[in-house]
Design a protein around this motif. Structure first.
Motif, PDB file in Angstrom:
ATOM      1  N   ASP A   1       0.835  -1.202   0.000  1.00  0.00           N
ATOM      2  CA  ASP A   1       0.000   0.000   0.000  1.00  0.00           C
ATOM      3  C   ASP A   1       0.865   1.246   0.000  1.00  0.00           C
ATOM      4  OD1 ASP A   1      -2.791  -1.020   0.247  1.00  0.00           O
ATOM      5  OD2 ASP A   1      -2.003  -1.957   2.072  1.00  0.00           O
ATOM      6  N   GLY A   2       0.208   2.361  -0.270  1.00  0.00           N
ATOM      7  CA  GLY A   2       0.925   3.636  -0.226  1.00  0.00           C
ATOM      8  C   GLY A   2       0.247   4.660  -1.114  1.00  0.00           C
ATOM      9  N   PRO A   3       0.667   5.919  -0.993  1.00  0.00           N
ATOM     10  CA  PRO A   3       0.038   6.991  -1.785  1.00  0.00           C
ATOM     11  C   PRO A   3       0.438   6.947  -3.262  1.00  0.00           C
ATOM     12  CG  PRO A   3       1.852   7.875  -0.483  1.00  0.00           C
ATOM     13  CD  PRO A   3       1.703   6.427  -0.086  1.00  0.00           C
ATOM     14  N   ALA A   4      -0.134   7.849  -4.034  1.00  0.00           N
ATOM     15  CA  ALA A   4       0.107   7.908  -5.478  1.00  0.00           C
ATOM     16  C   ALA A   4       1.601   8.029  -5.784  1.00  0.00           C
ATOM     17  CB  ALA A   4      -0.624   9.116  -6.076  1.00  0.00           C
ATOM     18  N   ALA A   5       2.023   7.277  -6.793  1.00  0.00           N
ATOM     19  CA  ALA A   5       3.399   7.340  -7.297  1.00  0.00           C
ATOM     20  C   ALA A   5       4.464   7.064  -6.226  1.00  0.00           C
ATOM     21  CB  ALA A   5       3.667   8.671  -7.980  1.00  0.00           C
ATOM     22  N   SER A   6       4.107   6.233  -5.269  1.00  0.00           N
ATOM     23  CA  SER A   6       5.099   5.894  -4.245  1.00  0.00           C
ATOM     24  C   SER A   6       5.940   4.696  -4.674  1.00  0.00           C
ATOM     25  CB  SER A   6       4.403   5.608  -2.904  1.00  0.00           C
ATOM     26  OG  SER A   6       3.422   4.606  -3.066  1.00  0.00           O
ATOM     27  N   GLY A   7       5.636   4.145  -5.842  1.00  0.00           N
ATOM     28  CA  GLY A   7       6.434   3.024  -6.357  1.00  0.00           C
ATOM     29  C   GLY A   7       5.806   1.667  -6.109  1.00  0.00           C
ATOM     30  N   LYS A   8       4.536   1.669  -5.704  1.00  0.00           N
ATOM     31  CA  LYS A   8       3.847   0.403  -5.386  1.00  0.00           C
ATOM     32  C   LYS A   8       3.773  -0.547  -6.576  1.00  0.00           C
ATOM     33  CE  LYS A   8      -0.098   2.380  -4.757  1.00  0.00           C
ATOM     34  NZ  LYS A   8      -0.027   3.806  -4.983  1.00  0.00           N
TER      35      LYS A   8
ATOM     36  N   ALA B   1       6.935   8.342   0.296  1.00  0.00           N
ATOM     37  CA  ALA B   1       7.975   9.252  -0.187  1.00  0.00           C
ATOM     38  C   ALA B   1       7.344  10.638  -0.134  1.00  0.00           C
ATOM     39  CB  ALA B   1       8.373   8.905  -1.626  1.00  0.00           C
ATOM     40  N   SER B   2       8.156  11.669  -0.112  1.00  0.00           N
ATOM     41  CA  SER B   2       7.601  13.019  -0.029  1.00  0.00           C
ATOM     42  C   SER B   2       6.743  13.281  -1.267  1.00  0.00           C
ATOM     43  CB  SER B   2       8.727  14.043   0.038  1.00  0.00           C
ATOM     44  OG  SER B   2       9.374  14.097  -1.222  1.00  0.00           O
ATOM     45  N   VAL B   3       5.785  14.192  -1.109  1.00  0.00           N
ATOM     46  CA  VAL B   3       4.883  14.451  -2.235  1.00  0.00           C
ATOM     47  C   VAL B   3       5.645  15.073  -3.409  1.00  0.00           C
ATOM     48  CG1 VAL B   3       4.064  16.718  -1.435  1.00  0.00           C
ATOM     49  CG2 VAL B   3       2.565  15.282  -2.830  1.00  0.00           C
ATOM     50  N   GLU B   4       6.683  15.851  -3.124  1.00  0.00           N
ATOM     51  CA  GLU B   4       7.481  16.463  -4.216  1.00  0.00           C
ATOM     52  C   GLU B   4       8.184  15.365  -5.017  1.00  0.00           C
ATOM     53  OE1 GLU B   4       7.646  17.506  -1.080  1.00  0.00           O
ATOM     54  OE2 GLU B   4       6.693  19.490  -1.258  1.00  0.00           O
ATOM     55  N   GLU B   5       8.766  14.402  -4.308  1.00  0.00           N
ATOM     56  CA  GLU B   5       9.462  13.304  -4.973  1.00  0.00           C
ATOM     57  C   GLU B   5       8.473  12.486  -5.826  1.00  0.00           C
ATOM     58  OE1 GLU B   5      12.611  12.304  -5.161  1.00  0.00           O
ATOM     59  OE2 GLU B   5      12.128  10.397  -6.160  1.00  0.00           O
ATOM     60  N   ARG B   6       7.312  12.232  -5.265  1.00  0.00           N
ATOM     61  CA  ARG B   6       6.326  11.429  -5.994  1.00  0.00           C
ATOM     62  C   ARG B   6       5.798  12.172  -7.213  1.00  0.00           C
ATOM     63  NH1 ARG B   6       2.001  10.727  -3.067  1.00  0.00           N
ATOM     64  NH2 ARG B   6       2.530  11.880  -1.191  1.00  0.00           N
ATOM     65  N   ALA B   7       5.574  13.489  -7.034  1.00  0.00           N
ATOM     66  CA  ALA B   7       5.095  14.283  -8.177  1.00  0.00           C
ATOM     67  C   ALA B   7       6.163  14.322  -9.266  1.00  0.00           C
ATOM     68  CB  ALA B   7       4.745  15.697  -7.724  1.00  0.00           C
ATOM     69  N   HIS B   8       7.411  14.375  -8.852  1.00  0.00           N
ATOM     70  CA  HIS B   8       8.512  14.389  -9.819  1.00  0.00           C
ATOM     71  C   HIS B   8       8.525  13.080 -10.623  1.00  0.00           C
ATOM     72  CE1 HIS B   8      12.301  15.571 -11.524  1.00  0.00           C
ATOM     73  NE2 HIS B   8      12.871  14.449 -11.115  1.00  0.00           N
TER      74      HIS B   8
ATOM     75  N   GLU C   1       1.098  21.255 -12.008  1.00  0.00           N
ATOM     76  CA  GLU C   1      -0.256  20.682 -12.003  1.00  0.00           C
ATOM     77  C   GLU C   1      -0.248  19.263 -11.432  1.00  0.00           C
ATOM     78  OE1 GLU C   1      -1.357  21.321 -16.059  1.00  0.00           O
ATOM     79  OE2 GLU C   1      -0.577  19.431 -16.794  1.00  0.00           O
ATOM     80  N   ILE C   2       0.816  18.520 -11.706  1.00  0.00           N
ATOM     81  CA  ILE C   2       0.913  17.159 -11.165  1.00  0.00           C
ATOM     82  C   ILE C   2       0.990  17.231  -9.640  1.00  0.00           C
ATOM     83  CG2 ILE C   2       2.339  15.060 -11.090  1.00  0.00           C
ATOM     84  CD1 ILE C   2       1.387  15.363 -13.845  1.00  0.00           C
ATOM     85  N   LEU C   3       1.825  18.157  -9.175  1.00  0.00           N
ATOM     86  CA  LEU C   3       2.013  18.293  -7.724  1.00  0.00           C
ATOM     87  C   LEU C   3       0.698  18.663  -7.038  1.00  0.00           C
ATOM     88  CD1 LEU C   3       3.969  18.379  -5.283  1.00  0.00           C
ATOM     89  CD2 LEU C   3       4.345  20.793  -5.789  1.00  0.00           C
ATOM     90  N   SER C   4      -0.013  19.647  -7.582  1.00  0.00           N
ATOM     91  CA  SER C   4      -1.225  20.080  -6.886  1.00  0.00           C
ATOM     92  C   SER C   4      -2.296  18.991  -6.936  1.00  0.00           C
ATOM     93  CB  SER C   4      -1.741  21.418  -7.422  1.00  0.00           C
ATOM     94  OG  SER C   4      -2.276  21.234  -8.694  1.00  0.00           O
ATOM     95  N   ASP C   5      -2.353  18.245  -8.034  1.00  0.00           N
ATOM     96  CA  ASP C   5      -3.328  17.159  -8.108  1.00  0.00           C
ATOM     97  C   ASP C   5      -2.995  16.064  -7.092  1.00  0.00           C
ATOM     98  OD1 ASP C   5      -5.612  15.792  -9.418  1.00  0.00           O
ATOM     99  OD2 ASP C   5      -4.051  14.310  -9.864  1.00  0.00           O
ATOM    100  N   MET C   6      -1.707  15.821  -6.941  1.00  0.00           N
ATOM    101  CA  MET C   6      -1.290  14.756  -6.025  1.00  0.00           C
ATOM    102  C   MET C   6      -1.575  15.139  -4.574  1.00  0.00           C
ATOM    103  SD  MET C   6       2.101  12.596  -6.609  1.00  0.00           S
ATOM    104  CE  MET C   6       1.582  11.875  -8.133  1.00  0.00           C
ATOM    105  N   VAL C   7      -1.326  16.403  -4.237  1.00  0.00           N
ATOM    106  CA  VAL C   7      -1.604  16.878  -2.877  1.00  0.00           C
ATOM    107  C   VAL C   7      -3.098  16.717  -2.586  1.00  0.00           C
ATOM    108  CG1 VAL C   7      -1.736  18.972  -1.439  1.00  0.00           C
ATOM    109  CG2 VAL C   7       0.326  18.514  -2.795  1.00  0.00           C
ATOM    110  N   ARG C   8      -3.909  17.071  -3.573  1.00  0.00           N
ATOM    111  CA  ARG C   8      -5.361  16.995  -3.406  1.00  0.00           C
ATOM    112  C   ARG C   8      -5.811  15.535  -3.253  1.00  0.00           C
ATOM    113  NH1 ARG C   8      -9.511  16.077  -6.547  1.00  0.00           N
ATOM    114  NH2 ARG C   8      -8.105  15.592  -8.254  1.00  0.00           N
TER     115      ARG C   8
END
Ligand code: CDP
Length: 231
Positions: free
Chosen positions: A12-19, A154-161, A178-185
């Protein structure tokens, strides 16, 4: 890995965490079935979009989740896909990755009936054993009995990157902002929803991959699995 000791690995994990990268690699190594549950919620969202259903209409969105026919098959085309995702007979493998799906999927996946329908299907698939299942609530809700539970962060900046590079490589015109703000949301929505929120199970092993590449996360996870098997 000694075959019979582990039936289920939950990641499990948030978006783009490498799951998905990790889950797929582990499944290949150990010859387990791989199921990315995110595609199921994305497919419900796409089906609702295709039928122009208002995302606030919980009943109609739920009916879609309960009636749609979703099939996840071995990849038939060599275009970077992990699987063929077939929704009501149509190949939607790339369509479920669209920005419009991404914008609406968190709302859809917060609905109780949608989650119940998806969770039932996921448990049915897991019953066959030898599965790596990836998502947000696998270790906490879907398969709380999983022998191995990994939670990637992973930090949201790293994941958005990471997601930004992934989309640019697929030829999409997107900006990092836009990727970063969508991911935070989406993070906020997924982790604060009332039902099955994103959070690590109490017995999950948390892996922070801010300073690890995909291979290092994989190696580390293999060590955890081996240690479990030799206990
Ligand atoms: O690929 P990415 O990590 O961006 O997302 P995903 O794993 O494809 O999941 C898309 C969305 O589906 C998430 O933002 C969640 O809202 C939802 N989801 C969920 O609620 N429960 C799961 N087990 C998997 C995904």
């Amino acid at each position: 890995m000694k075959k019979n000791l582990i039936s289920t690995i939950a990641v499990d994990g948030p978006a783009a965490s490498g799951k998905s990268t990790l889950g797929e690699h582990l499944a290949k190594t150990f010859n387990y079935t791989y199921l990315d549950t995110g595609v199921m919620y994305r497919a419900v969202t796409l089906a609702a979009l295709n039928q122009s259903i208002d995302f606030d209409d919980e009943d109609r969105v739920s009916e879609i989740a309960e009636s749609m026919e979703l099939d996840v098959r071995r990849p038939s085309i060599n275009d970077g896909r992990s699987n063929d995702i077939i929704l009501d007979g149509q190949d939607v493998t790339w369509a479920i990755r669209s920005a419009e799906v991404e914008r609406n999927v968190s709302k859809v996946s917060a609905y109780q009936r949608v989650r119940t329908a998806m969770t039932e299907q996921q448990r049915r698939i897991a019953k066959r054993g030898r599965i790596v299942m990836v998502g947000r609530d696998i270790g906490t809700v879907v398969l709380p009995e999983a022998e191995i539970k990994l939670y990637l962060e992973a930090s949201v900046e790293e994941r958005a990157h990471r997601r930004y590079l992934e989309l640019i490589n697929r030829g999409k015109a997107v900006t990092f902002e836009e990727i970063l703000s969508d991911m935070v949301r989406r993070d906020q929505f997924d982790s604060t929803r009332a039902i099955a929120p994103l959070r690590p199970a109490e017995d999950a092993i948390i892996i922070n991959s801010d300073h690890m590449n995909a291979d290092q996360v994989y190696e580390y996870s293999c060590k955890i699995i081996s240690a479990h098997c030799s206990n």
